[in-house]
Design a protein around this motif. Structure first.
Motif, PDB file in Angstrom:
ATOM      1  N   GLU A  92       2.735  16.890  -8.602  1.00  0.00           N
ATOM      2  CA  GLU A  92       3.210  16.341  -9.862  1.00  0.00           C
ATOM      3  C   GLU A  92       4.017  15.107  -9.490  1.00  0.00           C
ATOM      4  OE1 GLU A  92       5.158  19.065 -12.432  1.00  0.00           O
ATOM      5  OE2 GLU A  92       3.759  20.713 -12.009  1.00  0.00           O
ATOM      6  N   TYR A  93       3.545  13.957  -9.888  1.00  0.00           N
ATOM      7  CA  TYR A  93       4.094  12.711  -9.344  1.00  0.00           C
ATOM      8  C   TYR A  93       4.548  11.779 -10.457  1.00  0.00           C
ATOM      9  CZ  TYR A  93       4.596   8.720  -6.219  1.00  0.00           C
ATOM     10  OH  TYR A  93       5.100   7.665  -5.478  1.00  0.00           O
ATOM     11  N   MET A 131       0.815  -1.210   0.000  1.00  0.00           N
ATOM     12  CA  MET A 131       0.000   0.000   0.000  1.00  0.00           C
ATOM     13  C   MET A 131       0.855   1.269   0.000  1.00  0.00           C
ATOM     14  SD  MET A 131      -3.234  -0.787  -0.048  1.00  0.00           S
ATOM     15  CE  MET A 131      -3.887  -2.458  -0.224  1.00  0.00           C
ATOM     16  N   ARG A 132       2.158   1.126   0.217  1.00  0.00           N
ATOM     17  CA  ARG A 132       2.998   2.319   0.345  1.00  0.00           C
ATOM     18  C   ARG A 132       3.077   3.096  -0.961  1.00  0.00           C
ATOM     19  NH1 ARG A 132       7.813   1.129   4.005  1.00  0.00           N
ATOM     20  NH2 ARG A 132       6.052   1.051   5.441  1.00  0.00           N
ATOM     21  N   ARG A 133       2.940   2.428  -2.095  1.00  0.00           N
ATOM     22  CA  ARG A 133       2.948   3.149  -3.362  1.00  0.00           C
ATOM     23  C   ARG A 133       1.755   4.114  -3.449  1.00  0.00           C
ATOM     24  NH1 ARG A 133       1.744  -1.865  -7.414  1.00  0.00           N
ATOM     25  NH2 ARG A 133       3.603  -2.588  -6.306  1.00  0.00           N
ATOM     26  N   ILE A 134       0.698   3.829  -2.667  1.00  0.00           N
ATOM     27  CA  ILE A 134      -0.461   4.719  -2.602  1.00  0.00           C
ATOM     28  C   ILE A 134      -0.259   5.780  -1.518  1.00  0.00           C
ATOM     29  CG2 ILE A 134      -2.949   4.855  -2.246  1.00  0.00           C
ATOM     30  CD1 ILE A 134      -2.236   3.253  -4.715  1.00  0.00           C
ATOM     31  N   THR A 135       0.155   5.356  -0.341  1.00  0.00           N
ATOM     32  CA  THR A 135       0.220   6.281   0.795  1.00  0.00           C
ATOM     33  C   THR A 135       1.348   7.295   0.665  1.00  0.00           C
ATOM     34  OG1 THR A 135       1.555   4.696   2.074  1.00  0.00           O
ATOM     35  CG2 THR A 135      -0.844   4.595   2.336  1.00  0.00           C
ATOM     36  N   LYS A 136       2.434   6.942  -0.018  1.00  0.00           N
ATOM     37  CA  LYS A 136       3.553   7.886  -0.149  1.00  0.00           C
ATOM     38  C   LYS A 136       3.130   9.180  -0.841  1.00  0.00           C
ATOM     39  CE  LYS A 136       8.194   8.403  -2.121  1.00  0.00           C
ATOM     40  NZ  LYS A 136       9.295   7.703  -2.868  1.00  0.00           N
ATOM     41  N   PRO A 137       2.532   9.137  -2.045  1.00  0.00           N
ATOM     42  CA  PRO A 137       2.124  10.407  -2.656  1.00  0.00           C
ATOM     43  C   PRO A 137       0.981  11.094  -1.913  1.00  0.00           C
ATOM     44  CG  PRO A 137       1.404   8.542  -3.989  1.00  0.00           C
ATOM     45  CD  PRO A 137       2.339   8.002  -2.956  1.00  0.00           C
ATOM     46  N   LEU A 138       0.115  10.321  -1.242  1.00  0.00           N
ATOM     47  CA  LEU A 138      -0.952  10.959  -0.471  1.00  0.00           C
ATOM     48  C   LEU A 138      -0.378  11.751   0.696  1.00  0.00           C
ATOM     49  CD1 LEU A 138      -3.715   8.188  -0.420  1.00  0.00           C
ATOM     50  CD2 LEU A 138      -3.551  10.207  -1.901  1.00  0.00           C
ATOM     51  N   ARG A 176      -6.152  16.590 -18.893  1.00  0.00           N
ATOM     52  CA  ARG A 176      -5.369  16.820 -20.090  1.00  0.00           C
ATOM     53  C   ARG A 176      -4.028  16.100 -19.942  1.00  0.00           C
ATOM     54  NH1 ARG A 176      -7.048  21.666 -18.380  1.00  0.00           N
ATOM     55  NH2 ARG A 176      -4.954  22.250 -17.692  1.00  0.00           N
ATOM     56  N   ARG A 177      -3.695  15.320 -20.907  1.00  0.00           N
ATOM     57  CA  ARG A 177      -2.436  14.584 -20.844  1.00  0.00           C
ATOM     58  C   ARG A 177      -1.267  15.555 -20.973  1.00  0.00           C
ATOM     59  NH1 ARG A 177      -2.172   9.549 -24.662  1.00  0.00           N
ATOM     60  NH2 ARG A 177      -0.295   9.291 -23.415  1.00  0.00           N
ATOM     61  N   HIS A 178      -0.159  15.204 -20.319  1.00  0.00           N
ATOM     62  CA  HIS A 178       1.100  15.948 -20.376  1.00  0.00           C
ATOM     63  C   HIS A 178       0.990  17.338 -19.762  1.00  0.00           C
ATOM     64  CE1 HIS A 178       2.180  12.654 -22.908  1.00  0.00           C
ATOM     65  NE2 HIS A 178       1.384  13.030 -23.876  1.00  0.00           N
ATOM     66  N   SER A 179       0.008  17.575 -18.917  1.00  0.00           N
ATOM     67  CA  SER A 179      -0.083  18.849 -18.210  1.00  0.00           C
ATOM     68  C   SER A 179      -0.799  18.602 -16.895  1.00  0.00           C
ATOM     69  CB  SER A 179      -0.862  19.876 -19.039  1.00  0.00           C
ATOM     70  OG  SER A 179      -2.204  19.465 -19.195  1.00  0.00           O
ATOM     71  N   PRO A 180      -0.624  19.491 -15.894  1.00  0.00           N
ATOM     72  CA  PRO A 180      -1.328  19.295 -14.633  1.00  0.00           C
ATOM     73  C   PRO A 180      -2.834  19.233 -14.866  1.00  0.00           C
ATOM     74  CG  PRO A 180       0.369  20.942 -14.391  1.00  0.00           C
ATOM     75  CD  PRO A 180       0.274  20.635 -15.857  1.00  0.00           C
ATOM     76  N   TRP A 181      -3.481  18.366 -14.142  1.00  0.00           N
ATOM     77  CA  TRP A 181      -4.911  18.159 -14.318  1.00  0.00           C
ATOM     78  C   TRP A 181      -5.646  19.010 -13.297  1.00  0.00           C
ATOM     79  CZ3 TRP A 181      -4.246  12.164 -14.459  1.00  0.00           C
ATOM     80  CH2 TRP A 181      -3.614  11.831 -15.664  1.00  0.00           C
ATOM     81  N   ALA A 182      -6.052  20.196 -13.700  1.00  0.00           N
ATOM     82  CA  ALA A 182      -6.747  21.107 -12.795  1.00  0.00           C
ATOM     83  C   ALA A 182      -8.222  20.743 -12.781  1.00  0.00           C
ATOM     84  CB  ALA A 182      -6.562  22.542 -13.257  1.00  0.00           C
ATOM     85  N   TRP A 183      -8.714  20.451 -11.606  1.00  0.00           N
ATOM     86  CA  TRP A 183     -10.087  19.967 -11.494  1.00  0.00           C
ATOM     87  C   TRP A 183     -11.037  21.112 -11.197  1.00  0.00           C
ATOM     88  CZ3 TRP A 183     -10.485  15.207 -13.068  1.00  0.00           C
ATOM     89  CH2 TRP A 183      -9.375  14.366 -12.955  1.00  0.00           C
ATOM     90  N   ARG A 184     -11.976  21.364 -12.101  1.00  0.00           N
ATOM     91  CA  ARG A 184     -13.069  22.268 -11.782  1.00  0.00           C
ATOM     92  C   ARG A 184     -14.313  21.462 -11.417  1.00  0.00           C
ATOM     93  NH1 ARG A 184     -14.254  26.654 -15.938  1.00  0.00           N
ATOM     94  NH2 ARG A 184     -15.766  27.130 -14.304  1.00  0.00           N
ATOM     95  N   CYS A 185     -14.249  20.180 -11.609  1.00  0.00           N
ATOM     96  CA  CYS A 185     -15.170  19.234 -10.988  1.00  0.00           C
ATOM     97  C   CYS A 185     -16.643  19.472 -11.293  1.00  0.00           C
ATOM     98  CB  CYS A 185     -14.982  19.213  -9.465  1.00  0.00           C
ATOM     99  SG  CYS A 185     -13.329  18.758  -8.988  1.00  0.00           S
ATOM    100  N   VAL A 245      -3.572  17.737 -10.088  1.00  0.00           N
ATOM    101  CA  VAL A 245      -2.772  16.520 -10.003  1.00  0.00           C
ATOM    102  C   VAL A 245      -2.178  16.235 -11.376  1.00  0.00           C
ATOM    103  CG1 VAL A 245      -2.833  14.020  -9.661  1.00  0.00           C
ATOM    104  CG2 VAL A 245      -4.158  15.497  -8.149  1.00  0.00           C
ATOM    105  N   ALA A 246      -0.882  16.016 -11.416  1.00  0.00           N
ATOM    106  CA  ALA A 246      -0.210  15.606 -12.641  1.00  0.00           C
ATOM    107  C   ALA A 246       0.506  14.293 -12.373  1.00  0.00           C
ATOM    108  CB  ALA A 246       0.777  16.670 -13.106  1.00  0.00           C
TER     109      ALA A 246
END
Length: 253
Positions: free
Chosen positions: A150-151, A115-122, A200-209, A175-176
Motif C-alpha cells: 500500500e503505497y 528513477m528512485r521514485r520507481i525503485t524505492k517502492p519496488l 477498484r479505487r480506494h481499496s487494495p487492488w487484488a489481481w486475479r489476472c 497493490v494499493a
C-alpha cells in the motif's frame, strides 16, 4: 479560401508503450493497430525482443504483432531504453516479478532522469535494486517473489503508478496506490480494466489476472491536455489466460 483535406492523427505514445508491454506478457500472438512508431516506442519494442518477445517492426500505417510466451526471458545483454523514460520506468515494474537479474540503461539524457521514485517502492515489494547510490540509470534489478504494498505516491505520476501495477500483475500480489492532490493519466488502469480483473479505487487492488490477447486499435491524440485518452478495442476475444504460479496459461472458451 476553403482548405479541405484528410489528416490521420498518429497513435497515442503512452498507450503504445503499455500495449506492447501487456502483449509481451501474455502467451499468444497479439495485434495492435495504429501504434505510434516513434523512437521511444521502438525502444520499448527493442527491449521486449531482448526479453524473448517476438515484436514485428513498427512501421507507419501498419499493425504490429507481438508474440509472447507468458513470461519474460532473462536477457543476454543490457536493456537499452534509448531516451524513453516511459520504457525504463514501466519496464522496471514488470521486471520486479521475474526471477532473474537485468540491467536497465539508456542514453546520456535518460541516465540523468530520476528513477528512485520507481525503485524505492519496488524495493519495498521485495525486488533487489542496485543503482550505485544514484537517482538515475543504469539500474540493475533482480526480481522474484513480491510482497503486497500500500503505497502513498510522493507525486502524481502515471509512470510510477503504471510501474507498480505491472509489478503487482506479474508478481500476483495486491497493490494499493494513493495519489496526492490531483490525478495522473489513467492509461494503465483503462488497459488493465479491459484485460484483467478491474482495479477498484480506494481499496487494495487484488489481481486475479485474467489476461486476453490484445487486439486493439489505438486512437490518435492531437491534444496536449492532461486528460485521459479515450480508446476502444475492436474484435472479439477468442482466448483467455489465467495467471497461476507465475505463468500465464491459455485456456479455450
Amino acid at each position: 479560401m476553403i482548405v479541405q483535406g484528410t489528416v490521420t492523427v498518429p497513435g497515442d505514445k503512452s498507450i503504445t508503450h503499455r500495449l506492447l508491454l501487456l502483449a509481451a506478457l501474455v502467451r499468444g500472438t497479439s495485434e495492435i493497430r495504429n501504434p505510434l512508431t516513434s523512437l521511444d516506442a521502438r525502444s520499448s519494442a527493442t527491449v521486449l525482443r531482448r526479453l524473448g518477445a517476438e515484436v514485428s517492426p513498427l512501421r507507419s500505417g501498419r499493425s504490429v504483432r507481438v508474440g509472447g510466451s507468458g513470461r519474460f526471458q532473462a536477457p543476454d545483454r543490457d536493456l537499452y531504453c534509448g531516451n524513453s523514460g516511459t520504457t525504463a520506468r514501466l519496464l522496471l515494474g514488470a521486471l520486479a516479478g521475474h526471477p532473474f537479474t537485468a540491467k536497465v540503461t539508456g542514453d546520456r539524457s535518460l541516465r540523468r532522469r530520476p528513477m528512485r521514485r520507481i525503485t524505492k517502492p519496488l524495493r519495498q515489494m521485495g525486488a533487489t535494486v542496485h543503482d550505485d547510490e544514484m537517482d538515475g540509470l543504469p539500474v540493475t534489478i533482480t526480481g522474484g517473489p513480491l510482497r503486497p504494498i500500500e503505497y502513498e505516491m510522493p507525486v502524481s505520476s502515471a509512470q510510477l503508478k503504471g510501474s507498480l501495477l505491472l509489478a503487482g500483475l506479474v508478481g500476483e500480489v495486491a497493490v494499493a496506490v494513493r495519489q496526492p492532490m490531483g490525478r495522473s493519466r489513467d492509461h494503465s488502469e483503462r488497459l488493465l480494466r479491459s484485460r484483467v480483473t478491474p482495479p477498484r479505487r480506494h481499496s487494495p487492488w487484488a489481481w486475479r489476472c485474467w489476461h486476453r490477447e490484445v487486439n486493439c486499435a489505438l486512437p490518435g491524440s492531437a491534444s496536449t491536455r492532461h486528460e485521459p485518452t479515450t480508446w476502444q478495442c475492436s474484435g472479439a476475444w477468442e482466448q483467455r489466460s489465467e495467471s497461476r504460479r507465475g505463468r500465464l496459461r491459455r485456456e479455450s472458451r
